[in-house]
Design a protein around this motif. Structure first.
Motif, mmCIF file in Angstrom:
data_model
loop_
_atom_site.group_PDB
_atom_site.id
_atom_site.type_symbol
_atom_site.label_atom_id
_atom_site.label_comp_id
_atom_site.label_asym_id
_atom_site.label_seq_id
_atom_site.Cartn_x
_atom_site.Cartn_y
_atom_site.Cartn_z
ATOM 1 N N PRO A 63 0.828 -1.211 0.000
ATOM 2 C CA PRO A 63 0.000 0.000 0.000
ATOM 3 C C PRO A 63 0.864 1.264 0.000
ATOM 4 C CG PRO A 63 -0.755 -1.563 1.668
ATOM 5 C CD PRO A 63 0.560 -2.074 1.155
ATOM 6 N N GLY A 64 0.391 2.290 -0.646
ATOM 7 C CA GLY A 64 1.115 3.557 -0.719
ATOM 8 C C GLY A 64 0.816 4.467 0.455
ATOM 9 N N ARG A 65 0.879 3.897 1.659
ATOM 10 C CA ARG A 65 0.640 4.681 2.884
ATOM 11 C C ARG A 65 1.895 4.649 3.750
ATOM 12 N NH1 ARG A 65 -3.665 1.243 2.605
ATOM 13 N NH2 ARG A 65 -2.904 0.119 4.433
ATOM 14 N N ALA A 66 2.138 5.762 4.422
ATOM 15 C CA ALA A 66 3.346 5.875 5.232
ATOM 16 C C ALA A 66 3.104 6.875 6.358
ATOM 17 C CB ALA A 66 4.518 6.314 4.360
ATOM 18 N N ARG A 67 4.103 6.985 7.211
ATOM 19 C CA ARG A 67 4.135 8.001 8.266
ATOM 20 C C ARG A 67 5.394 8.830 8.062
ATOM 21 N NH1 ARG A 67 -0.311 8.652 11.715
ATOM 22 N NH2 ARG A 67 -1.490 6.742 11.565
ATOM 23 N N LEU A 68 5.273 10.129 8.306
ATOM 24 C CA LEU A 68 6.425 11.011 8.151
ATOM 25 C C LEU A 68 7.451 10.682 9.229
ATOM 26 C CD1 LEU A 68 7.664 13.365 6.605
ATOM 27 C CD2 LEU A 68 6.524 14.904 8.196
ATOM 28 N N TYR A 69 8.646 10.343 8.805
ATOM 29 C CA TYR A 69 9.724 9.998 9.727
ATOM 30 C C TYR A 69 10.612 11.212 10.012
ATOM 31 C CZ TYR A 69 13.731 7.603 11.693
ATOM 32 O OH TYR A 69 14.755 7.213 12.530
ATOM 33 N N SER A 70 10.972 11.930 8.943
ATOM 34 C CA SER A 70 11.859 13.086 9.088
ATOM 35 C C SER A 70 11.700 13.992 7.876
ATOM 36 C CB SER A 70 13.307 12.607 9.203
ATOM 37 O OG SER A 70 14.188 13.680 9.426
ATOM 38 N N VAL A 89 11.637 14.859 2.301
ATOM 39 C CA VAL A 89 10.987 14.066 3.347
ATOM 40 C C VAL A 89 11.500 12.632 3.322
ATOM 41 C CG1 VAL A 89 8.881 15.463 3.318
ATOM 42 C CG2 VAL A 89 9.001 13.404 1.906
ATOM 43 N N ILE A 90 11.495 12.013 4.482
ATOM 44 C CA ILE A 90 11.715 10.583 4.643
ATOM 45 C C ILE A 90 10.453 10.046 5.300
ATOM 46 C CG2 ILE A 90 13.075 8.743 5.727
ATOM 47 C CD1 ILE A 90 14.695 10.282 3.690
ATOM 48 N N VAL A 91 9.859 9.037 4.663
ATOM 49 C CA VAL A 91 8.662 8.408 5.221
ATOM 50 C C VAL A 91 8.979 6.953 5.553
ATOM 51 C CG1 VAL A 91 7.108 9.930 3.919
ATOM 52 C CG2 VAL A 91 7.693 7.675 2.994
ATOM 53 N N GLU A 92 8.239 6.414 6.508
ATOM 54 C CA GLU A 92 8.339 4.995 6.813
ATOM 55 C C GLU A 92 7.029 4.344 6.397
ATOM 56 O OE1 GLU A 92 8.935 2.082 10.623
ATOM 57 O OE2 GLU A 92 10.238 3.840 10.442
ATOM 58 N N LEU A 93 7.128 3.359 5.517
ATOM 59 C CA LEU A 93 5.928 2.687 5.036
ATOM 60 C C LEU A 93 5.175 2.058 6.198
ATOM 61 C CD1 LEU A 93 7.209 0.843 1.826
ATOM 62 C CD2 LEU A 93 6.000 3.027 1.979
ATOM 63 N N LEU A 111 4.365 20.390 8.532
ATOM 64 C CA LEU A 111 4.488 18.954 8.741
ATOM 65 C C LEU A 111 4.690 18.674 10.222
ATOM 66 C CD1 LEU A 111 6.954 18.194 5.800
ATOM 67 C CD2 LEU A 111 4.482 17.817 5.822
ATOM 68 N N ARG A 112 4.412 17.441 10.626
ATOM 69 C CA ARG A 112 4.677 17.022 12.003
ATOM 70 C C ARG A 112 5.115 15.569 11.991
ATOM 71 N NH1 ARG A 112 -0.496 16.752 11.012
ATOM 72 N NH2 ARG A 112 -1.730 14.998 11.721
ATOM 73 N N ALA A 113 5.917 15.204 12.950
ATOM 74 C CA ALA A 113 6.413 13.833 13.057
ATOM 75 C C ALA A 113 5.241 12.862 13.128
ATOM 76 C CB ALA A 113 7.296 13.684 14.290
ATOM 77 N N ASP A 114 5.360 11.734 12.469
ATOM 78 C CA ASP A 114 4.384 10.649 12.457
ATOM 79 C C ASP A 114 3.105 11.006 11.693
ATOM 80 O OD1 ASP A 114 4.141 7.927 13.160
ATOM 81 O OD2 ASP A 114 2.679 8.443 14.700
ATOM 82 N N GLN A 115 3.143 12.077 10.934
ATOM 83 C CA GLN A 115 1.981 12.499 10.147
ATOM 84 C C GLN A 115 1.666 11.466 9.066
ATOM 85 O OE1 GLN A 115 2.652 16.346 8.430
ATOM 86 N NE2 GLN A 115 0.553 16.569 7.747
ATOM 87 N N PRO A 116 0.395 11.125 8.850
ATOM 88 C CA PRO A 116 0.043 10.201 7.770
ATOM 89 C C PRO A 116 0.396 10.806 6.411
ATOM 90 C CG PRO A 116 -1.806 10.481 9.285
ATOM 91 C CD PRO A 116 -0.792 11.523 9.633
ATOM 92 N N MET A 117 0.999 9.984 5.560
ATOM 93 C CA MET A 117 1.407 10.407 4.223
ATOM 94 C C MET A 117 0.871 9.388 3.219
ATOM 95 S SD MET A 117 3.343 13.130 4.905
ATOM 96 C CE MET A 117 4.560 13.466 3.641
#
Length: 141
Positions: A63-70, A89-93, A111-117
Motif C-alpha cells: 500500500p502507498g501509505r506511510a508516516r512522516l519519519y523526518s 521528506v523521509i517516510v516509513e511505510l 508537517l509534524r512527526a508521524d503524520q500520515p502520508m
C-alpha cells in the motif's frame, strides 16, 4: 544520474537491484523487494537475502501509505532544476514496517512527526515516474 543545467536529476531505472521499484512506480504502485524463501523485506534492495542467504527474490506491491519519519526544508539552491524552498521528506511505510523512502515536496509545508502520508506519482514524461509523498488531507496522527 544525468542532467543538464535545467533538467531534473533522474534515477537509474535499469539497475538490476532497483529496476523493479521504478517499474512498479511506472504502473502507479509502490513495491519492495522481498525474499520468496523466508519473506524478509530486502531494503535496501539486493539480489540475495541477508537473512536466509536465498536468491529467489521478487517485487511485492505494498500500500502507498506511510508516516512522516523526518524532513528538512532546503533554503539554499544547489541545482537550477530545484528552486528553493523545497522540503525533502523521509517516510516509513506502514506496510511493511521499517522500510523508509525519500521524497520531495515544494515549498515549506506544515508537517509534524508521524503524520500520515500517501504516495503521489510524479511522471517526468520520459518514462521515469517518481513516487513522491504528501500529507493525507484531514487525517490526524
Amino acid at each position: 544520474m544525468t542532467a543538464g543545467e535545467d533538467e531534473r536529476l533522474l534515477p537509474v531505472i535499469d539497475d538490476p537491484d532497483t529496476a523493479g521499484h521504478w517499474a512498479a512506480a511506472a504502473r502507479g504502485e509502490v513495491a519492495v523487494r522481498t525474499c520468496h524463501d523466508c519473506g524478509t523485506v530486502l531494503h535496501m534492495p539486493r539480489a540475495h537475502c541477508f537473512s536466509c542467504g536465498g536468491d529467489d527474490t521478487f517485487w511485492r506491491t505494498v500500500p502507498g501509505r506511510a508516516r512522516l519519519y523526518s524532513w528538512t526544508v532546503v533554503e539554499h539552491q544547489v541545482h537550477p532544476a530545484y528552486p528553493v524552498p523545497y522540503t525533502a521528506v523521509i517516510v516509513e511505510l506502514e506496510e511493511p514496517g521499517g522500510v523508509r523512502l525519500g521524497g520531495y515536496l515544494p515549498g515549506r509545508p506544515e508537517l509534524r512527526a508521524d503524520q500520515p502520508m500517501r504516495v503521489r506519482f510524479e511522471n517526468l514524461g520520459d518514462g521515469t515516474v517518481l513516487p513522491q509523498w504528501e500529507p493525507v488531507p484531514g487525517e490526524e496522527s
